[in-house]
Design a protein around this motif. Structure first.
Motif, PDB file in Angstrom:
ATOM      1  N   TYR A 174      86.060  77.036  51.288  1.00 21.47           N
ATOM      2  CA  TYR A 174      86.981  77.895  52.036  1.00 21.47           C
ATOM      3  C   TYR A 174      88.449  77.603  51.733  1.00 21.47           C
ATOM      4  N   SER A 175      88.799  76.341  51.619  1.00 21.39           N
ATOM      5  CA  SER A 175      90.205  75.955  51.415  1.00 21.39           C
ATOM      6  C   SER A 175      90.686  76.175  49.981  1.00 21.39           C
ATOM      7  N   GLU A 176      89.781  76.575  49.089  1.00 20.27           N
ATOM      8  CA  GLU A 176      90.140  76.729  47.679  1.00 20.27           C
ATOM      9  C   GLU A 176      90.608  78.129  47.319  1.00 20.27           C
ATOM     10  N   GLY A 177      90.679  79.018  48.277  1.00 22.19           N
ATOM     11  CA  GLY A 177      91.113  80.386  47.994  1.00 22.19           C
ATOM     12  C   GLY A 177      89.978  81.225  47.443  1.00 22.19           C
ATOM     13  N   TYR A 178      90.322  82.126  46.526  1.00 25.99           N
ATOM     14  CA  TYR A 178      89.316  83.023  45.950  1.00 25.99           C
ATOM     15  C   TYR A 178      88.409  82.266  44.994  1.00 25.99           C
ATOM     16  N   ILE A 179      87.111  82.529  45.120  1.00 26.74           N
ATOM     17  CA  ILE A 179      86.103  81.848  44.320  1.00 26.74           C
ATOM     18  C   ILE A 179      85.448  82.868  43.388  1.00 26.74           C
ATOM     19  N   ALA A 180      85.367  82.525  42.109  1.00 24.97           N
ATOM     20  CA  ALA A 180      84.751  83.412  41.119  1.00 24.97           C
ATOM     21  C   ALA A 180      83.250  83.507  41.363  1.00 24.97           C
ATOM     22  N   LEU A 181      82.730  84.687  41.162  1.00 21.86           N
ATOM     23  CA  LEU A 181      81.309  84.925  41.360  1.00 21.86           C
ATOM     24  C   LEU A 181      80.458  84.073  40.427  1.00 21.86           C
ATOM     25  N   LYS A 182      80.944  83.830  39.223  1.00 21.75           N
ATOM     26  CA  LYS A 182      80.178  83.007  38.280  1.00 21.75           C
ATOM     27  C   LYS A 182      80.017  81.584  38.803  1.00 21.75           C
ATOM     28  N   ASP A 183      81.007  81.088  39.529  1.00 20.28           N
ATOM     29  CA  ASP A 183      80.907  79.736  40.093  1.00 20.28           C
ATOM     30  C   ASP A 183      79.865  79.678  41.210  1.00 20.28           C
ATOM     31  N   ILE A 184      79.870  80.696  42.072  1.00 22.86           N
ATOM     32  CA  ILE A 184      78.873  80.764  43.143  1.00 22.86           C
ATOM     33  C   ILE A 184      77.480  80.878  42.517  1.00 22.86           C
ATOM     34  N   SER A 185      77.371  81.737  41.522  1.00 22.85           N
ATOM     35  CA  SER A 185      76.101  81.963  40.837  1.00 22.85           C
ATOM     36  C   SER A 185      75.547  80.659  40.269  1.00 22.85           C
ATOM     37  N   LYS A 188      74.381  89.053  38.675  1.00 23.62           N
ATOM     38  CA  LYS A 188      74.035  90.462  38.889  1.00 23.62           C
ATOM     39  C   LYS A 188      73.483  90.686  40.301  1.00 23.62           C
ATOM     40  N   TYR A 189      72.664  89.777  40.783  1.00 24.75           N
ATOM     41  CA  TYR A 189      72.112  89.915  42.140  1.00 24.75           C
ATOM     42  C   TYR A 189      73.225  89.746  43.177  1.00 24.75           C
ATOM     43  N   LEU A 190      74.111  88.794  42.962  1.00 22.18           N
ATOM     44  CA  LEU A 190      75.224  88.601  43.887  1.00 22.18           C
ATOM     45  C   LEU A 190      76.110  89.844  43.948  1.00 22.18           C
ATOM     46  N   GLU A 191      76.287  90.496  42.814  1.00 22.66           N
ATOM     47  CA  GLU A 191      77.089  91.720  42.783  1.00 22.66           C
ATOM     48  C   GLU A 191      76.471  92.817  43.646  1.00 22.66           C
ATOM     49  N   GLN A 192      75.160  92.811  43.787  1.00 24.60           N
ATOM     50  CA  GLN A 192      74.482  93.792  44.626  1.00 24.60           C
ATOM     51  C   GLN A 192      74.613  93.462  46.114  1.00 24.60           C
ATOM     52  N   ILE A 193      74.827  92.200  46.428  1.00 24.91           N
ATOM     53  CA  ILE A 193      74.953  91.752  47.812  1.00 24.91           C
ATOM     54  C   ILE A 193      76.359  92.019  48.359  1.00 24.91           C
ATOM     55  N   ILE A 194      77.345  91.895  47.514  1.00 21.85           N
ATOM     56  CA  ILE A 194      78.749  91.972  47.931  1.00 21.85           C
ATOM     57  C   ILE A 194      79.095  93.235  48.726  1.00 21.85           C
ATOM     58  N   PRO A 195      78.645  94.426  48.323  1.00 19.36           N
ATOM     59  CA  PRO A 195      79.005  95.612  49.108  1.00 19.36           C
ATOM     60  C   PRO A 195      78.578  95.530  50.580  1.00 19.36           C
ATOM     61  N   PHE A 196      77.425  94.944  50.848  1.00 18.43           N
ATOM     62  CA  PHE A 196      76.955  94.799  52.230  1.00 18.43           C
ATOM     63  C   PHE A 196      77.887  93.879  53.023  1.00 18.43           C
ATOM     64  N   LEU A 197      78.282  92.771  52.410  1.00 17.56           N
ATOM     65  CA  LEU A 197      79.154  91.812  53.078  1.00 17.56           C
ATOM     66  C   LEU A 197      80.567  92.377  53.232  1.00 17.56           C
ATOM     67  N   ASN A 198      81.025  93.138  52.252  1.00 18.85           N
ATOM     68  CA  ASN A 198      82.339  93.786  52.339  1.00 18.85           C
ATOM     69  C   ASN A 198      82.373  94.806  53.466  1.00 18.85           C
ATOM     70  N   ARG A 199      81.350  95.667  53.519  1.00 18.93           N
ATOM     71  CA  ARG A 199      81.280  96.708  54.549  1.00 18.93           C
ATOM     72  C   ARG A 199      81.278  96.122  55.953  1.00 18.93           C
ATOM     73  N   SER A 200      80.729  94.949  56.081  1.00 14.12           N
ATOM     74  CA  SER A 200      80.662  94.289  57.390  1.00 14.12           C
ATOM     75  C   SER A 200      81.941  93.522  57.706  1.00 14.12           C
ATOM     76  N   GLY A 201      82.891  93.525  56.788  1.00 16.56           N
ATOM     77  CA  GLY A 201      84.155  92.830  57.027  1.00 16.56           C
ATOM     78  C   GLY A 201      84.056  91.322  56.943  1.00 16.56           C
ATOM     79  N   ILE A 210      71.682  81.624  41.603  1.00 18.63           N
ATOM     80  CA  ILE A 210      71.394  83.029  41.885  1.00 18.63           C
ATOM     81  C   ILE A 210      72.101  83.828  40.795  1.00 18.63           C
ATOM     82  N   SER A 211      71.425  84.802  40.229  1.00 17.69           N
ATOM     83  CA  SER A 211      72.050  85.560  39.150  1.00 17.69           C
ATOM     84  C   SER A 211      73.310  86.271  39.644  1.00 17.69           C
TER      85      SER A 211
END
Length: 142
Positions: free
Chosen positions: A21-32, A40-53, A37-38
């Motif tokens: 959290y304290s590191e600012g923006y985190i690249a998806l490749k690092d989380i992956s 590509k799969y994380l990219e499919q999850i992001i819209p749901f989390l974005n829509r929920s704020g 977790i691929s």
């Protein structure tokens, strides 16, 4: 109730973002990479989390993702509902008021209502901060 892969991976992604959290923006490749977790799969999850704020997105150089709120303000219920939708244990409880024509005479509805209350109460009582601190609500009692 069975949580899908999308729900499980959403929670893992959000826990990872809470840990960093304290590191600012985190690249998806690092989380992956960290969560195995691929991307590509994380990219499919992001819209749901974005829509929920729950997420903030930043594009471009030094872009990535971060939590929209502090880890102590995001519950497991918030995350699971964003990924799975309504957590009602039976379809007739997905709408309020209950529109089932048998609602008034249904002897099993109180069982499902109680289960729904327990699920909501339990998942609402665990924040990302609780998880990363190592003390999720393991002492929950009915």
């Amino acid at each position: 109730m069975k949580i899908s892969t999308r729900g499980r991976y959403s929670l893992r992604m959000m826990v990872d973002l809470a840990q960093h959290y304290s590191e600012g923006y985190i690249a998806l490749k690092d989380i992956s990479k960290r969560q195995d977790i691929s991307k590509k799969y994380l990219e499919q999850i992001i819209p749901f989390l974005n829509r929920s704020g729950l997420l903030i997105t930043n594009r471009g150089h030094m872009g990535g993702y971060k939590l929209a709120k502090a880890p102590s303000e995001i519950t497991v219920k918030d995350i699971i509902e964003s990924a799975e939708g309504n957590l009602a244990p039976v379809s007739c409880m997905e709408n309020y008021p209950n529109e089932c024509p048998r609602c008034a005479d249904c002897l099993t509805l109180p069982v499902y209502t109680g289960l729904y209350k327990v699920i909501n109460s339990y998942l609402s009582g665990i924040t990302l901060q609780d998880i990363i601190s190592g003390n999720p609500a393991d002492d929950y009692c009915i």
